[in-house]
Scaffold this motif. Structure first.
Motif, mmCIF file in Angstrom:
data_model
loop_
_atom_site.group_PDB
_atom_site.id
_atom_site.type_symbol
_atom_site.label_atom_id
_atom_site.label_comp_id
_atom_site.label_asym_id
_atom_site.label_seq_id
_atom_site.Cartn_x
_atom_site.Cartn_y
_atom_site.Cartn_z
ATOM 1 N N ALA A 44 0.845 -1.206 0.000
ATOM 2 C CA ALA A 44 0.000 0.000 0.000
ATOM 3 C C ALA A 44 0.876 1.250 0.000
ATOM 4 O O ALA A 44 0.587 2.235 -0.700
ATOM 5 N N GLU A 48 0.917 4.311 -2.705
ATOM 6 C CA GLU A 48 0.750 5.727 -2.364
ATOM 7 C C GLU A 48 1.907 6.567 -2.918
ATOM 8 O O GLU A 48 1.686 7.672 -3.429
ATOM 9 N N HIS A 84 -0.956 9.925 3.234
ATOM 10 C CA HIS A 84 -1.308 8.497 3.347
ATOM 11 C C HIS A 84 -0.033 7.662 3.471
ATOM 12 O O HIS A 84 0.043 6.754 4.303
ATOM 13 N N SER A 137 -8.245 -2.281 -3.567
ATOM 14 C CA SER A 137 -7.164 -2.884 -2.767
ATOM 15 C C SER A 137 -7.376 -2.634 -1.274
ATOM 16 O O SER A 137 -7.202 -3.536 -0.460
ATOM 17 N N TYR A 138 -7.729 -1.388 -0.927
ATOM 18 C CA TYR A 138 -7.950 -1.077 0.490
ATOM 19 C C TYR A 138 -9.138 -1.866 1.050
ATOM 20 O O TYR A 138 -9.089 -2.349 2.177
ATOM 21 N N ARG A 139 -10.194 -1.997 0.241
ATOM 22 C CA ARG A 139 -11.353 -2.775 0.710
ATOM 23 C C ARG A 139 -10.948 -4.213 1.034
ATOM 24 O O ARG A 139 -11.314 -4.760 2.063
ATOM 25 N N LEU A 156 -6.589 2.253 7.683
ATOM 26 C CA LEU A 156 -6.936 1.912 6.296
ATOM 27 C C LEU A 156 -8.341 2.379 5.937
ATOM 28 O O LEU A 156 -8.592 2.797 4.803
ATOM 29 N N GLU A 157 -9.249 2.328 6.906
ATOM 30 C CA GLU A 157 -10.616 2.803 6.641
ATOM 31 C C GLU A 157 -10.627 4.299 6.324
ATOM 32 O O GLU A 157 -11.359 4.744 5.444
ATOM 33 N N LEU A 160 -9.219 4.680 2.822
ATOM 34 C CA LEU A 160 -10.234 4.262 1.844
ATOM 35 C C LEU A 160 -11.254 5.381 1.612
ATOM 36 O O LEU A 160 -11.580 5.710 0.462
ATOM 37 N N GLU A 163 -9.732 7.985 -0.571
ATOM 38 C CA GLU A 163 -9.578 7.565 -1.982
ATOM 39 C C GLU A 163 -10.940 7.627 -2.690
ATOM 40 O O GLU A 163 -11.017 7.978 -3.872
#
Ligand SMILES: [Fe+2]
Ligand SMILES: [Fe+2]
Length: 179
Positions: A44, A48, A84, A137-139, A156-157, A160, A163
């Motif tokens: 990740a 970024e 991020h 990807s984050y999901r 991460l939430e 997300l 994004e």
């Protein structure tokens, strides 16, 4: 768990906390998945960092219809992707890992692609694709982490959500230019 079992458990927890004190935030119950989480966070992070470079390139080379409004957005997104990246790097270090910013491996580890060239509309479309890749990807990452690491999941939430905002903003600008 009975009250006695819980107390016994608390005693071993205290002992472990004292024994491996210098591991900081990393406690004994969290070693199994830690390596995998660090690896996924590094992917990740690479994504970024590539996004920062792509948005900055787009900011400096934007041309054609819609450039003024798009360039402002490219700049803002570049700053936010950098934030991020910093949040991810900080969490990786907190988990005892090393944030991997080696330029030689960035593109291999990143989920989305670097892009340079074309006019502003092409740049916006490439950025939108990259945002949509980051979103999915984050999901997936959030679903994998589940209850394994609540702090990482919360970070991460937040990423997300941002994004999703980025993707939304890009769609608005593309529609505006196409009018
Ligand atoms: Fe981002
Ligand atoms: Fe983004």
């Amino acid at each position: 768990m009975t009250q006695t079992a819980f107390i016994q458990d608390m005693e071993s927890r205290r002992e472990q906390a004292r024994k491996h004190m210098m591991n900081g935030a990393v406690t004994e119950d969290f070693t199994q998945d830690r390596e995998t989480i660090i690896k996924l966070l590094n992917e990740a992070l690479a994504t970024e960092l590539i996004c920062v470079l792509r948005y900055k390139t787009h900011y400096y080379t934007a041309n054609g219809k819609g450039t003024k409004v798009a360039a402002a957005e490219f700049w803002e997104h570049a700053q936010e992707e950098q934030e991020h990246a910093d949040q991810l790097a900080e969490r990786i270090a907190q988990l005892g890992g090393t944030p991997n910013m080696n330029p030689e491996t960035l593109t291999d580890n990143a989920h989305s692609d670097y892009h340079c060239g074309g006019d502003t509309l092409e740049m916006l479309k490439e950025d939108l694709i990259a945002e949509r890749i980051a979103i999915s990807s984050y999901r997936e990452l959030i679903a994998y982490i589940g209850d394994k690491d609540p702090t990482t999941r919360r970070i991460l939430e937040d990423l997300l959500a941002q994004e999703e905002e980025h993707a939304d903003d890009l769609v608005d600008i593309i529609e505006h230019i196409a009018e």
